[in-house]
Design a protein around this motif. Structure first.
Motif, mmCIF file in Angstrom:
data_model
loop_
_atom_site.group_PDB
_atom_site.id
_atom_site.type_symbol
_atom_site.label_atom_id
_atom_site.label_comp_id
_atom_site.label_asym_id
_atom_site.label_seq_id
_atom_site.Cartn_x
_atom_site.Cartn_y
_atom_site.Cartn_z
ATOM 1 N N ILE A 13 0.870 -1.184 0.000
ATOM 2 C CA ILE A 13 0.000 0.000 0.000
ATOM 3 C C ILE A 13 0.898 1.222 0.000
ATOM 4 O O ILE A 13 1.669 1.434 0.938
ATOM 5 C CB ILE A 13 -0.946 0.016 1.214
ATOM 6 N N ILE A 14 0.807 2.021 -1.052
ATOM 7 C CA ILE A 14 1.617 3.230 -1.162
ATOM 8 C C ILE A 14 0.781 4.403 -0.682
ATOM 9 O O ILE A 14 -0.196 4.801 -1.322
ATOM 10 C CB ILE A 14 2.081 3.467 -2.612
ATOM 11 N N GLY A 15 1.124 4.946 0.472
ATOM 12 C CA GLY A 15 0.380 6.050 1.058
ATOM 13 C C GLY A 15 -0.425 5.615 2.260
ATOM 14 O O GLY A 15 -1.340 4.791 2.135
ATOM 15 N N GLY A 16 -0.086 6.167 3.435
ATOM 16 C CA GLY A 16 -0.779 5.802 4.665
ATOM 17 C C GLY A 16 -1.752 6.860 5.124
ATOM 18 O O GLY A 16 -1.846 7.168 6.315
ATOM 19 N N ALA A 74 3.666 1.772 2.980
ATOM 20 C CA ALA A 74 4.799 2.691 2.845
ATOM 21 C C ALA A 74 4.276 4.124 2.856
ATOM 22 O O ALA A 74 3.425 4.486 2.039
ATOM 23 C CB ALA A 74 5.568 2.421 1.560
ATOM 24 N N GLU A 75 4.776 4.924 3.778
ATOM 25 C CA GLU A 75 4.308 6.304 3.964
ATOM 26 C C GLU A 75 5.511 7.227 4.096
ATOM 27 O O GLU A 75 6.417 6.946 4.875
ATOM 28 C CB GLU A 75 3.427 6.379 5.220
ATOM 29 N N ASN A 108 9.766 7.282 0.944
ATOM 30 C CA ASN A 108 9.114 7.899 -0.201
ATOM 31 C C ASN A 108 9.194 6.964 -1.407
ATOM 32 O O ASN A 108 10.281 6.652 -1.889
ATOM 33 C CB ASN A 108 9.802 9.231 -0.536
ATOM 34 N N ILE A 109 8.038 6.492 -1.885
ATOM 35 C CA ILE A 109 7.983 5.631 -3.062
ATOM 36 C C ILE A 109 7.950 6.521 -4.305
ATOM 37 O O ILE A 109 7.167 7.474 -4.381
ATOM 38 C CB ILE A 109 6.752 4.710 -3.026
ATOM 39 N N ILE A 149 -2.309 1.988 -4.751
ATOM 40 C CA ILE A 149 -1.864 3.380 -4.632
ATOM 41 C C ILE A 149 -2.959 4.156 -3.914
ATOM 42 O O ILE A 149 -4.115 4.184 -4.357
ATOM 43 C CB ILE A 149 -1.574 4.006 -6.006
ATOM 44 N N ALA A 150 -2.601 4.773 -2.789
ATOM 45 C CA ALA A 150 -3.559 5.548 -2.002
ATOM 46 C C ALA A 150 -2.914 6.848 -1.543
ATOM 47 O O ALA A 150 -3.123 7.307 -0.421
ATOM 48 C CB ALA A 150 -4.045 4.732 -0.806
ATOM 49 N N THR A 151 -2.120 7.432 -2.419
ATOM 50 C CA THR A 151 -1.463 8.701 -2.104
ATOM 51 C C THR A 151 -2.443 9.855 -2.270
ATOM 52 O O THR A 151 -3.575 9.670 -2.718
ATOM 53 C CB THR A 151 -0.257 8.907 -3.025
ATOM 54 N N GLY A 152 -2.011 11.045 -1.948
ATOM 55 C CA GLY A 152 -2.872 12.215 -2.061
ATOM 56 C C GLY A 152 -2.885 12.788 -3.466
ATOM 57 O O GLY A 152 -2.227 12.292 -4.384
#
Length: 666
Positions: free
Chosen positions: A17-20, A42-43, A155-156, A189-192
């Motif tokens: 999961i990219i982005g917490g 990963a956050e 940082n991914i 992907i769950a980034t902003g």
């Protein structure tokens, strides 16, 4: 020339999961039920206070009540987004928002209820909450899952894709010289979204006092674009209507306080243009263009009690607004609240921008899923919609992996050029004439002047957009000249790279570059906008009680919003974990190990660090460009209570006490 070599860390997992943030944490919580799956989050900051909810929130804007149905919510979203919506995606969200709201309450979120035990709503689709701790509650839920590992401060940057299937990602630590090679059977992907593309409202001392987190730089969009994923409607910009200077939400005042939008003549203009979110911002822009500004939310009808409630409400989501009212000596009862539009953002939680996904949130890259602000097609999802998408994606990920149980992470595969070679090149390069900050400001200037920013009242034409395309491409070509002085410097370069990658396809589609990028498009309204959210208990003015203002030495660094008290700081490091922008570090000095602000002008002003500090060693203030007059605000914690203490330059003191167990009244 330096020859920096990074330590290599190789990890394998079932789900990466990219982005917490909101969606990422909730997906991790739901995947916690799949004990046979290994999940890695990963956050780039710390999931405790990262992302949009770092400062808190005081209403959930997507909850269906009063006899309404999911179909009603879809229709609301369609109208507010001017038809730019996918009904199939929006319906899956609308069918889930009530369930996730109730789950948040079970996890400890305070929601205002009436005597019958029903949620108190603001309209038919909002519930009033005390959401100051909403992100810590989600982080706690993640930590409770035995099969979930959290990788904070990583940082991914790039996805690993072979033959149309994702199998991991590359990244680096923002705290030490470590590169990460992560193999995964599936990726979420769950980034902003993307902030900082355009010149902000406050481009000087307070440049990061903006609506959307300045640390959300479009990383997920950029990874998708570079990996060849199909994206949708990135030109669907979002412009928020906000309190002038502090860029605080206006929905609490407009909806909760019943304040009308008026011009300088006292005329109510909202009825002339309409009440959808695009119409509210369009009307404000037009009234100013006609010479009828400034524009306001007229709050002079509210009672003294309501004014006190507003002070409380804003402390839990936008403390700058409460501080501005108190510092000026004129609250909203005495003076209407001036409003303005923000710079444009690309954010799929409010518009249709993002990855093209199916109803299970899988993208056009096999095994790659998207949720929250990076998932396109479903505007007006807000917080609960992002949670719903996290849950939908989690269920789909479990099903995807169950269908191929024998499929292992592709451990033996290596890209021809690992991403760490680029990391090491930036770290090894000697500094030249150009810096990431220079290029970022140049990009913002181009977007503001040529791509419909504040400078042109959000207007643009074909000629300007083609110039923007050309100029942004030129800035991208300068990236190889940049040098990174350590991991944090490397982070700033990659955040710039992400913004530049997103900037061109975010231009409306009659520009050359957007056509080349293969972006799905939709009918594009010239102007986008929004309103937003909306805590609870007592105000004390003057010196009627013992002062809790902290005397002694404050840090010499005069930064937007935050100063650290050198005598009080105990070097515990909790503020370094709370900051969503990695802006605070611990540094040894004559008086021991102390917290220190890293970057001038980069603080968002979310006050997450203040809330986590156990010794009230961090002070908050407004820059002069926001109307600040030298006051300092600190927080003293006592059980469930936050005592927000303000000492003005004339030594007058004000204390506002908030009971964290009480919900917002607005």
């Amino acid at each position: 020339m330096k020859n920096v070599k990074l330590k290599r860390s190789r990890l394998e997992t079932d789900v990466l999961i990219i982005g917490g943030g909101t969606a990422g944490c909730y997906a991790a919580i739901k995947l916690g039920a799949e004990k046979e799956l290994r999940v890695l989050v990963a956050e780039k900051a710390n999931i405790e206070r990262s992302g949009c909810l770092a400062a808190g929130v005081n209403a959930l804007n997507a909850y269906i009540s009063n006899g309404h149905t999911p179909a009603d919510y879809v229709e609301y979203a369609r109208k507010d987004a001017e038809g730019i919506i996918r009904d199939d995606l929006m319906m899956t969200i609308a069918e889930s928002v009530n369930e996730v709201t109730e789950d948040l309450e079970r996890r400890g979120l305070v929601i205002l209820k009436d005597e019958s035990g029903n949620y108190v709503t603001r309209g038919w689709r909002n519930v009033k909450i005390n959401g100051e701790n909403i992100k810590p509650l989600l982080a706690k839920g993640v930590r409770e899952q035995s099969n979930v590992t959290v990788l904070n401060h990583v940082n991914i940057t790039d996805l690993k894709v072979t033959n149309g299937t994702v199998h991991g990602a590359w990244g680096f630590s923002v705290r030490n010289l470590t590169a990460y090679d992560i193999e995964a059977r599936a990726v979420l992907i769950a980034t902003g979204g993307a902030a900082g593309l355009y010149r902000p409202n406050n481009p000087g001392f307070s440049r990061h006092k903006m609506w959307y987190p300045p640390f959300n730089t479009g990383a997920g969009y950029a990874m998708g674009i570079r990996a060849g994923a199909e994206m949708t409607t990135l030109e669907h910009r979002f412009i928020a209507l906000r309190c002038k200077d502090t860029i605080a939400p206006t929905g609490t005042i407009a909806q909760g306080g019943g304040a009308k939008q008026v011009n300088a003549r006292g005329e109510i203009y909202e009825t002339k243009y309409g009440l959808t979110t695009p119409q509210r911002i369009f009307g404000t822009v037009e009234e100013n263009r006609k010479g009828n500004g400034p524009c306001y939310l007229d709050t002079r009808h509210i009672t003294a009690e309501q004014q006190g409630d507003l002070y409380h409400a804003y402390l839990n989501m936008a403390p700058a607004q409460t501080l501005k009212w108190i510092e000026s000596g004129k609250g909203p009862k005495e003076q209407p609240v001036e409003v303005e539009g923000t710079e444009p953002y690309v954010v799929g939680g409010h518009t249709a921008s993002g990855f093209w996904v199916d109803t299970k949130r899988e993208t056009t890259i096999h095994g790659l899923f998207a949720a929250g602000d990076v998932a396109g097609g479903a505007p007006q999802k807000y917080v609960t919609g992002a949670l719903a998408e996290g849950e939908i994606a989690a269920e789909a990920l479990a099903g995807y992996l169950a269908a191929d149980k024998d499929k292992a992470a592709r451990g033996g595969r290596r890209e021809e050029t690992p991403a760490w070679t680029a990391y090491e090149a930036y770290l090894s390069r000697e500094p030249g004439n150009l810096t990431a900050e220079q290029l970022e400001e140049a990009m913002q200037k181009v977007m503001d002047e040529y791509a419909g920013g504040i400078h042109t009242d959000y207007r643009y034409n074909k000629s300007r957009l083609e110039l923007a395309d050309e100029k942004i491409k030129h800035l991208e070509s300068l990236l190889p000249q940049l040098a990174a002085d350590g991991p944090y410097g490397l982070l700033k370069i990659y955040e710039l790279r992400e913004r530049l990658t997103v900037a061109v396809p975010s231009l409306p589609t009659f520009s050359r570059a957007a056509r080349r990028a293969g972006i799905r498009s939709a009918r594009m309204p010239t102007i986008r906008n929004s309103r937003r959210r909306a805590a609870a208990t007592s105000i004390r003015v003057g010196k009627t009680g013992p002062s809790i203002y902290i005397e002694g030495r404050w840090s010499k660094e005069v930064i937007m919003s935050i100063r650290i008290h050198e005598d009080r700081c105990i070097g515990c490091g909790r503020c370094t974990e709370a900051c969503p922008g990695n802006l605070i570090l611990l540094q040894d000095g004559p008086s021991g190990r102390k917290a220190k602000i890293r970057e001038v002008r980069d603080c968002w002003g979310c006050t997450a660090c203040m809330k986590e500090c156990p010794v009230s060693a961090i002070g908050y203030f407004l820059g002069a460009d926001l109307g600040g007059s030298g006051s300092t605000m600190t927080i003293h914690k006592e059980g469930h209570y936050y005592h927000w203490h303000i000492r003005k330059a004339d030594q007058q003191e004000v204390t506002i006490t908030i009971n964290r167990e009480n919900a917002n009244q607005y």
